[in-house]
Design a protein around this motif. Structure first.
Motif, mmCIF file in Angstrom:
data_model
loop_
_atom_site.group_PDB
_atom_site.id
_atom_site.type_symbol
_atom_site.label_atom_id
_atom_site.label_comp_id
_atom_site.label_asym_id
_atom_site.label_seq_id
_atom_site.Cartn_x
_atom_site.Cartn_y
_atom_site.Cartn_z
ATOM 1 N N CYS A 268 1.076 -0.999 0.120
ATOM 2 C CA CYS A 268 -0.017 -0.040 0.217
ATOM 3 C C CYS A 268 0.869 0.959 0.520
ATOM 4 C CB CYS A 268 -1.182 0.329 1.424
ATOM 5 S SG CYS A 268 -2.523 1.172 1.167
ATOM 6 N N VAL A 269 0.566 2.317 -0.856
ATOM 7 C CA VAL A 269 1.751 3.349 -0.838
ATOM 8 C C VAL A 269 0.850 3.967 0.451
ATOM 9 C CG1 VAL A 269 2.422 5.348 -2.568
ATOM 10 C CG2 VAL A 269 1.796 3.047 -3.677
ATOM 11 N N ASN A 270 2.037 4.901 0.959
ATOM 12 C CA ASN A 270 1.624 6.361 1.984
ATOM 13 C C ASN A 270 1.527 7.691 1.017
ATOM 14 O OD1 ASN A 270 4.194 7.491 1.441
ATOM 15 N ND2 ASN A 270 4.868 5.199 2.993
ATOM 16 N N ARG A 271 0.792 8.053 2.600
ATOM 17 C CA ARG A 271 0.868 9.552 1.881
ATOM 18 C C ARG A 271 1.932 9.815 1.318
ATOM 19 N NH1 ARG A 271 -1.244 13.103 5.936
ATOM 20 N NH2 ARG A 271 -1.661 14.101 5.085
ATOM 21 N N GLY A 272 2.975 9.903 1.481
ATOM 22 C CA GLY A 272 4.434 10.631 0.710
ATOM 23 C C GLY A 272 4.536 10.649 -0.700
ATOM 24 N N ALA B 248 4.848 7.551 -6.175
ATOM 25 C CA ALA B 248 4.519 8.720 -7.076
ATOM 26 C C ALA B 248 3.441 8.873 -6.091
ATOM 27 C CB ALA B 248 4.366 7.930 -8.075
ATOM 28 N N GLU B 249 3.774 10.331 -5.507
ATOM 29 C CA GLU B 249 2.629 10.449 -5.102
ATOM 30 C C GLU B 249 1.013 10.158 -5.148
ATOM 31 O OE1 GLU B 249 1.454 15.275 -3.513
ATOM 32 O OE2 GLU B 249 3.341 15.169 -4.687
ATOM 33 N N ILE B 250 1.173 10.211 -6.638
ATOM 34 C CA ILE B 250 -0.660 9.945 -6.757
ATOM 35 C C ILE B 250 -0.949 9.259 -6.597
ATOM 36 C CG2 ILE B 250 -0.239 11.820 -8.460
ATOM 37 C CD1 ILE B 250 0.193 9.828 -10.692
ATOM 38 N N PRO C 38 7.666 10.528 -16.900
ATOM 39 C CA PRO C 38 6.247 10.256 -16.913
ATOM 40 C C PRO C 38 5.620 11.160 -16.200
ATOM 41 C CG PRO C 38 7.552 9.052 -15.583
ATOM 42 C CD PRO C 38 8.869 9.938 -16.712
ATOM 43 N N VAL C 39 4.169 11.496 -16.530
ATOM 44 C CA VAL C 39 3.488 12.405 -16.111
ATOM 45 C C VAL C 39 3.797 12.296 -14.202
ATOM 46 C CG1 VAL C 39 1.715 13.744 -15.862
ATOM 47 C CG2 VAL C 39 2.109 12.508 -17.977
ATOM 48 N N ARG C 40 4.042 13.266 -13.642
ATOM 49 C CA ARG C 40 4.286 12.954 -11.647
ATOM 50 C C ARG C 40 2.553 13.338 -11.602
ATOM 51 N NH1 ARG C 40 8.866 11.505 -10.643
ATOM 52 N NH2 ARG C 40 10.607 11.360 -11.777
ATOM 53 N N SER C 41 1.634 14.379 -12.448
ATOM 54 C CA SER C 41 1.074 15.088 -11.263
ATOM 55 C C SER C 41 -0.219 15.080 -12.091
ATOM 56 C CB SER C 41 1.042 15.777 -11.023
ATOM 57 O OG SER C 41 1.518 17.197 -11.327
ATOM 58 N N ILE C 42 -1.151 14.983 -11.958
ATOM 59 C CA ILE C 42 -2.693 15.151 -12.810
ATOM 60 C C ILE C 42 -3.255 16.427 -12.408
ATOM 61 C CG2 ILE C 42 -4.704 13.847 -13.328
ATOM 62 C CD1 ILE C 42 -1.684 12.329 -13.937
ATOM 63 N N LYS C 43 -3.536 17.297 -11.571
ATOM 64 C CA LYS C 43 -4.003 18.366 -11.320
ATOM 65 C C LYS C 43 -2.699 19.583 -11.026
ATOM 66 C CE LYS C 43 -8.988 17.200 -10.329
ATOM 67 N NZ LYS C 43 -9.998 17.431 -9.574
ATOM 68 N N GLN D 52 -3.221 21.674 -8.943
ATOM 69 C CA GLN D 52 -3.515 21.955 -7.379
ATOM 70 C C GLN D 52 -3.911 20.683 -6.827
ATOM 71 O OE1 GLN D 52 -4.344 25.045 -9.598
ATOM 72 N NE2 GLN D 52 -6.331 23.565 -9.938
ATOM 73 N N ARG D 53 -3.782 20.490 -5.347
ATOM 74 C CA ARG D 53 -4.154 19.685 -4.851
ATOM 75 C C ARG D 53 -5.580 18.977 -4.732
ATOM 76 N NH1 ARG D 53 -0.215 16.757 -2.004
ATOM 77 N NH2 ARG D 53 1.635 17.757 -2.296
ATOM 78 N N PRO D 54 -6.564 18.339 -4.659
ATOM 79 C CA PRO D 54 -6.547 17.127 -4.490
ATOM 80 C C PRO D 54 -5.759 16.980 -6.406
ATOM 81 C CG PRO D 54 -8.314 16.906 -4.456
ATOM 82 C CD PRO D 54 -7.622 17.910 -5.115
ATOM 83 N N ARG D 55 -4.802 15.521 -6.618
ATOM 84 C CA ARG D 55 -4.652 15.481 -7.514
ATOM 85 C C ARG D 55 -5.100 13.052 -7.987
ATOM 86 N NH1 ARG D 55 2.180 17.523 -6.895
ATOM 87 N NH2 ARG D 55 1.848 19.492 -7.062
ATOM 88 N N ILE D 56 -5.831 13.664 -8.503
ATOM 89 C CA ILE D 56 -6.542 12.170 -9.124
ATOM 90 C C ILE D 56 -5.677 12.205 -10.170
ATOM 91 C CG2 ILE D 56 -8.468 11.032 -8.710
ATOM 92 C CD1 ILE D 56 -9.482 12.793 -6.505
ATOM 93 N N ALA D 57 -5.149 10.663 -10.935
ATOM 94 C CA ALA D 57 -5.135 10.040 -11.901
ATOM 95 C C ALA D 57 -6.550 9.500 -12.672
ATOM 96 C CB ALA D 57 -4.128 9.107 -11.723
ATOM 97 N N THR D 58 -6.852 10.579 -14.266
ATOM 98 C CA THR D 58 -7.472 10.376 -14.933
ATOM 99 C C THR D 58 -7.877 9.738 -16.166
ATOM 100 O OG1 THR D 58 -8.604 12.240 -14.935
ATOM 101 C CG2 THR D 58 -9.819 11.098 -13.640
ATOM 102 N N SER D 59 -7.227 8.880 -17.073
ATOM 103 C CA SER D 59 -7.538 8.511 -18.437
ATOM 104 C C SER D 59 -8.836 9.338 -19.342
ATOM 105 C CB SER D 59 -7.288 6.980 -18.430
ATOM 106 O OG SER D 59 -6.002 7.182 -17.666
#
Length: 413
Positions: free
Chosen positions: A262-266, A279-281, A397-402, A404-411
């Motif tokens: 499980c990926v942690n908050r960081g 990855a942060e996202i 690679p793309v590191r952030s989607i948005k 500003q936060r929150p950063r949530i991946a979408t395709s």
């Protein structure tokens, strides 16, 4: 039934047995809680090859002999017997009553002019006509034959019996029958097996890391274990046996393996003594990690889509000691769909996408624009409805989607 649970060796095992639908006999029916399909009585019948038949609901006439026995033994024996102080005392009293009923007490349905007993009319089948077999019982019911008691001196020191050592946390195996719903309940966790497998016997292999479900020797499912050492000990007391080798094929030196983390908050995961940045996202997401000699490949557990690639900081000895390691499946592949991201233009109208600076002009400063990132191009959709397509010059690679936060991946759909 005194010979059944006494550990006295071979007994006569019936070919069939009929009972009502009581919970002590079967767990095949019910609508108010998940059903496992098999209780201890069913399990003993299955292990000994006994066909367990059930009466129709609310039909005691289909089991009339047992109901008649209850109607006889209660007024003639139970209502007049004193309270029993032990199971052995109760069994001895029942044996004495059965002997009196069969050999001394005249049967009311037989000829009253020449009183006879059941023993005069019926003879037991000889041992040569009924084979004697060893009855299987779970460890919690299988009693040990009593050893002869020898006199002990009054001044003799107490004898402490040392129990055999049991490896704590070792893997165990046990059986479960898939219920009619196809939803198998194992240790408070549900496993969907499908209605087409209803009635099949599933072999469960479990330890503190993984749970495997096998049918006819074929591994159907493998999931992360939620059991602790105490949970495995409880299963052992309920009849589970020490397990053999894992159903997974052995891992040879140099082979790729996989783990789940499980990926942690960081945006990091723990591998042995190392914290590796994924990855942060991906924060809060459970991912699979394919571990190769020089590479870590993070992938989606459902689609095996490649999410990130990192350098492997582990040496071979550390890889062997990883919790939950299993042989790797096929290499994950990157998604062929472009990724849609958002960026907020700076005061000078510049955005940064995948490490590439793109100047939009001061006309678009402080505006949030959408960018479709493909393998070779960046398609920038501005707020005035225009789309600007430029050549991609980086491979990051793309590191952030948005923007500003929150950063949530979408395709892109």
């Amino acid at each position: 039934m005194s010979g059944v649970g006494g550990g006295s060796g071979p007994v006569r095992v019936p070919e069939e047995i009929i009972t009502d639908n009581g919970k002590q006999f079967t767990d095949r029916f019910g609508k108010y809680r998940p059903r496992t399909g098999e209780v201890l009585f069913d399990k003993i019948c299955r292990h000994n090859g006994i066909t367990h038949r059930l009466t129709a609901p609310a039909s005691p006439n289909q089991n009339g002999k047992v109901e008649r026995f209850h109607g006889t033994v209660r007024p003639d024996f139970l209502d007049t017997a004193e309270a029993f102080t032990s199971l052995a005392e109760a069994q001895a009293a029942v044996d004495a009553y059965v002997l009196h009923y069969n050999t001394d007490r005249p049967h009311q349905a037989l000829d009253p002019r020449s009183p006879v007993t059941p023993a005069d009319r019926f003879q037991p089948v000889g041992a040569q006509q009924r084979a004697l077999v060893d009855l299987w019982l779970p460890p919690t019911l299988d009693s040990v034959p009593a050893a002869p008691i020898e006199p002990v001196a009054a001044d003799a020191p107490p004898v402490h019996v040392q129990e055999p050592a049991v490896q704590p946390g070792g893997p165990v195996e046990f059986d479960r029958v898939v219920p009619a719903s196809g939803n198998l309940m194992v240790c408070q966790r549900q496993f969907w097996m499908g209605t087409q497998r209803a009635g099949m016997v599933a072999r469960i292999w479990a330890d503190c890391d993984l749970i495997h479900v096998l049918i006819a020797g074929i591994r159907i499912k493998t999931v992360r274990s939620h059991l602790s050492v105490n949970g495995l000990a409880t299963l052992t007391r309920q009849g589970a046996t020490p397990a053999g080798p894992s159903p997974l094929p052995p891992i040879e030196d140099g082979d790729a393996i996989e783990v789940e983390r499980c990926v942690n908050r960081g945006g990091g995961v723990c591998l042995g003594q190392h914290i590796v940045l994924a990855a942060e996202i991906l924060a809060g997401r459970r991912v699979g990690i394919r571990i190769e000699p020089a590479t870590l490949m993070f992938y989606d557990l459902d689609t095996r889509e490649l999410l990130r690639t990192r350098t492997n900081p582990l040496n071979p000895e550390q890889i062997k000691r990883l919790r939950g390691a299993r042989p790797a499946g096929p290499p994950p592949r990157p998604s062929i769909e472009p990724v849609r991201v958002q960026r907020r233009a700076s005061n000078s109208g510049i955005i940064m996408v995948a490490g590439q600076r793109v100047a939009l002009g001061r006309l678009h400063r402080h505006q949030t624009v959408a960018v479709t990132v493909s393998e070779t191009t960046l398609a920038i959709e501005t707020t005035d409805g225009d789309t600007k397509v430029i050549r991609r010059t980086t491979t990051q690679p793309v590191r952030s989607i948005k923007g500003q936060r929150p950063r949530i991946a979408t395709s892109v759909s």
